[in-house]
Design a protein around this motif. Structure first.
Motif, mmCIF file in Angstrom:
data_model
loop_
_atom_site.group_PDB
_atom_site.id
_atom_site.type_symbol
_atom_site.label_atom_id
_atom_site.label_comp_id
_atom_site.label_asym_id
_atom_site.label_seq_id
_atom_site.Cartn_x
_atom_site.Cartn_y
_atom_site.Cartn_z
ATOM 1 N N UNK A 1 0.974 -1.052 -0.317
ATOM 2 C CA UNK A 1 -0.135 0.045 0.426
ATOM 3 C C UNK A 1 0.709 1.587 0.172
ATOM 4 N N UNK A 2 1.426 1.324 -0.313
ATOM 5 C CA UNK A 2 3.747 2.158 -0.934
ATOM 6 C C UNK A 2 2.453 3.147 -1.508
ATOM 7 N N UNK A 3 1.185 3.618 -2.080
ATOM 8 C CA UNK A 3 1.055 4.482 -3.135
ATOM 9 C C UNK A 3 0.388 5.386 -2.198
ATOM 10 N N UNK A 4 -0.211 5.299 -1.162
ATOM 11 C CA UNK A 4 -0.795 5.926 -0.188
ATOM 12 C C UNK A 4 -0.740 5.927 1.559
ATOM 13 N N UNK A 5 -0.068 4.716 2.085
ATOM 14 C CA UNK A 5 0.088 4.957 3.263
ATOM 15 C C UNK A 5 1.834 4.881 3.351
ATOM 16 N N UNK A 6 2.934 3.789 3.461
ATOM 17 C CA UNK A 6 3.652 4.431 3.784
ATOM 18 C C UNK A 6 4.982 4.356 2.831
ATOM 19 N N UNK A 7 4.633 4.989 1.335
ATOM 20 C CA UNK A 7 6.173 5.314 0.375
ATOM 21 C C UNK A 7 5.883 7.198 0.458
ATOM 22 N N UNK A 8 4.392 7.064 -0.416
ATOM 23 C CA UNK A 8 3.852 7.505 -0.460
ATOM 24 C C UNK A 8 2.789 8.585 0.000
ATOM 25 N N UNK A 9 2.508 9.869 0.845
ATOM 26 C CA UNK A 9 1.133 9.461 1.959
ATOM 27 C C UNK A 9 0.062 10.071 1.436
ATOM 28 N N UNK A 10 -1.554 9.715 1.473
ATOM 29 C CA UNK A 10 -2.311 10.610 1.494
ATOM 30 C C UNK A 10 -2.998 11.299 2.679
ATOM 31 N N UNK A 11 -2.489 12.940 2.520
ATOM 32 C CA UNK A 11 -2.326 13.526 3.680
ATOM 33 C C UNK A 11 -3.894 13.395 3.477
ATOM 34 N N UNK A 12 -5.442 13.846 2.720
ATOM 35 C CA UNK A 12 -5.767 14.314 3.305
ATOM 36 C C UNK A 12 -7.048 12.601 4.151
ATOM 37 N N UNK A 13 -5.837 11.541 3.389
ATOM 38 C CA UNK A 13 -7.089 10.413 4.369
ATOM 39 C C UNK A 13 -6.150 10.604 5.615
ATOM 40 N N UNK A 14 -5.215 11.278 5.744
ATOM 41 C CA UNK A 14 -4.341 10.886 7.179
ATOM 42 C C UNK A 14 -5.018 11.778 8.124
ATOM 43 N N UNK A 15 -5.337 13.174 8.157
ATOM 44 C CA UNK A 15 -6.511 13.289 8.372
ATOM 45 C C UNK A 15 -8.224 12.533 8.371
ATOM 46 N N UNK A 16 -8.207 11.965 7.751
ATOM 47 C CA UNK A 16 -9.882 11.053 7.672
ATOM 48 C C UNK A 16 -9.114 9.468 9.365
ATOM 49 N N UNK A 17 -8.497 9.386 9.047
ATOM 50 C CA UNK A 17 -8.079 8.297 10.071
ATOM 51 C C UNK A 17 -7.746 8.954 11.268
ATOM 52 N N UNK A 18 -6.971 9.807 11.105
ATOM 53 C CA UNK A 18 -6.869 11.032 12.812
ATOM 54 C C UNK A 18 -8.411 11.214 13.281
ATOM 55 N N UNK A 19 -9.146 11.417 12.858
ATOM 56 C CA UNK A 19 -10.515 12.435 13.571
ATOM 57 C C UNK A 19 -11.481 10.409 13.556
ATOM 58 N N UNK A 20 -11.167 9.181 12.638
ATOM 59 C CA UNK A 20 -11.519 8.046 13.489
ATOM 60 C C UNK A 20 -11.003 7.845 14.582
ATOM 61 N N UNK A 21 -10.081 7.404 14.829
ATOM 62 C CA UNK A 21 -9.282 7.345 15.722
ATOM 63 C C UNK A 21 -9.426 8.057 17.368
ATOM 64 N N UNK A 22 -9.294 9.731 17.086
ATOM 65 C CA UNK A 22 -9.926 10.332 18.140
ATOM 66 C C UNK A 22 -11.451 10.273 18.398
ATOM 67 N N UNK A 23 -12.019 9.507 17.710
ATOM 68 C CA UNK A 23 -13.540 9.253 18.193
ATOM 69 C C UNK A 23 -13.794 8.320 18.676
ATOM 70 N N UNK A 24 -13.050 6.932 18.633
ATOM 71 C CA UNK A 24 -12.678 6.155 19.015
ATOM 72 C C UNK A 24 -11.977 6.299 20.352
ATOM 73 N N UNK A 25 -11.319 7.135 20.697
ATOM 74 C CA UNK A 25 -10.525 7.491 21.668
ATOM 75 C C UNK A 25 -10.697 8.373 22.682
#
Length: 197
Positions: free
Chosen positions: A22-46
Motif C-alpha cells: 500500500x505504498x502509493x498512499x500509506x507507507x511511501x507516498x502519503x495521502x494526507x487527506x486520508x491520514x486526516x480522516x484516519x486521525x479523526x476516526x481514532x479521535x472518535x474511538x478514543x
C-alpha cells in the motif's frame, strides 16, 4: 473505515506470503487527506480517554500518529527509534521487535525524557500482523510506568495472530480496516464483508 477500505481495494496490491503493498498512499507516498480522516476516526474511538501522548515506531507510523495528535489537543508524538545515533540520549527505554515484513529483529529505543508515569498513551501504527511491534511499544510504556489507553491501527491483518492476542489481553484495539483474507487470486476480503454474509 470505508474510505480506507476503498483505498486498499483500488490501490493495494497483494504480493503473496501475507504482504499487502500500500505504498502509493500509506507507507511511501502519503495521502494526507486520508491520514486526516484516519486521525479523526481514532479521535472518535478514543474520545474521553485522556490521551496526552501518542507512541509509534519509525517510520511509517509517524505520519498517522501526527495526523491523529491534532485531534488530541496537538499532544506530543513520541516514536521508537530503530537506529542508535550520536544524538540519542543515554537514558532510554528499549525493547526488541521482530519485523514480519522485513524478516529481521531490531531494537527500538525511546528517551526516558519523553515518557513518564503521568502519561496516558495511545499507540498508533500502520500495520498489525503478529503484534510484535505493539508488544515492544507496550513494553516501553510499562517500563516507564505510564498508562496504555489503547492501540489504533490503520490496517490489521486479521488472518495473523496479533489482533486476537491483544484483544485477549483486554487491550482496547481499534483497527480501521481488518483484512481477513487476501491472495493474488481472490484479492482482498475485509472482516466487515465476511460479517455481512
Amino acid at each position: 473505515m470505508e474510505l480506507l477500505e476503498e483505498k486498499i481495494r483500488t490501490e493495494g496490491c497483494v504480493k503473496g506470503q501475507g504482504i499487502l503493498k500500500v505504498d502509493s498512499f500509506l507507507n511511501h507516498q502519503l495521502d494526507v487527506a486520508l491520514f486526516e480522516e484516519m486521525g479523526k476516526a481514532f479521535a472518535k474511538r478514543f474520545a474521553g480517554e485522556g490521551v496526552n501522548k501518542i507512541l509509534t515506531i519509525e517510520s511509517s507510523g509517524i505520519a498517522i500518529a501526527t495526523s491523529t495528535a491534532r485531534y488530541f489537543d496537538y499532544c506530543p508524538v513520541v516514536f521508537g527509534k530503530k537506529v542508535v545515533s550520536l544524538n540519542l540520549d543515554n537514558e532510554i527505554y528499549s525493547s526488541d521487535v521482530y519485523s514480519y515484513t522485513k524478516q529481521q529483529a531490531y531494537k527500538i529505543m525511546v528517551s526516558k525524557k519523553y515518557i513518564n508515569k503521568n502519561d496516558r498513551i495511545l499507540i498508533i501504527d500502520d500495520f498489525l500482523a503478529n503484534g510484535k511491534a505493539v508488544d515492544a511499544l507496550i513494553n516501553v510504556i510499562n517500563q516507564a510506568g505510564a498508562t496504555l489507553v489503547g492501540v489504533g491501527i490503520a490496517i490489521e491483518k486479521g488472518f495473523q495472530e496479533g489482533g486476537a492476542l491483544l484483544r485477549q489481553q483486554g487491550i482496547a484495539l481499534e483497527s480501521l480496516a481488518i483484512v481477513d483474507e487476501m491472495s493474488v487470486e481472490k484479492g482482498i476480503i475485509f472482516r466487515d464483508q465476511l460479517e455481512k454474509k
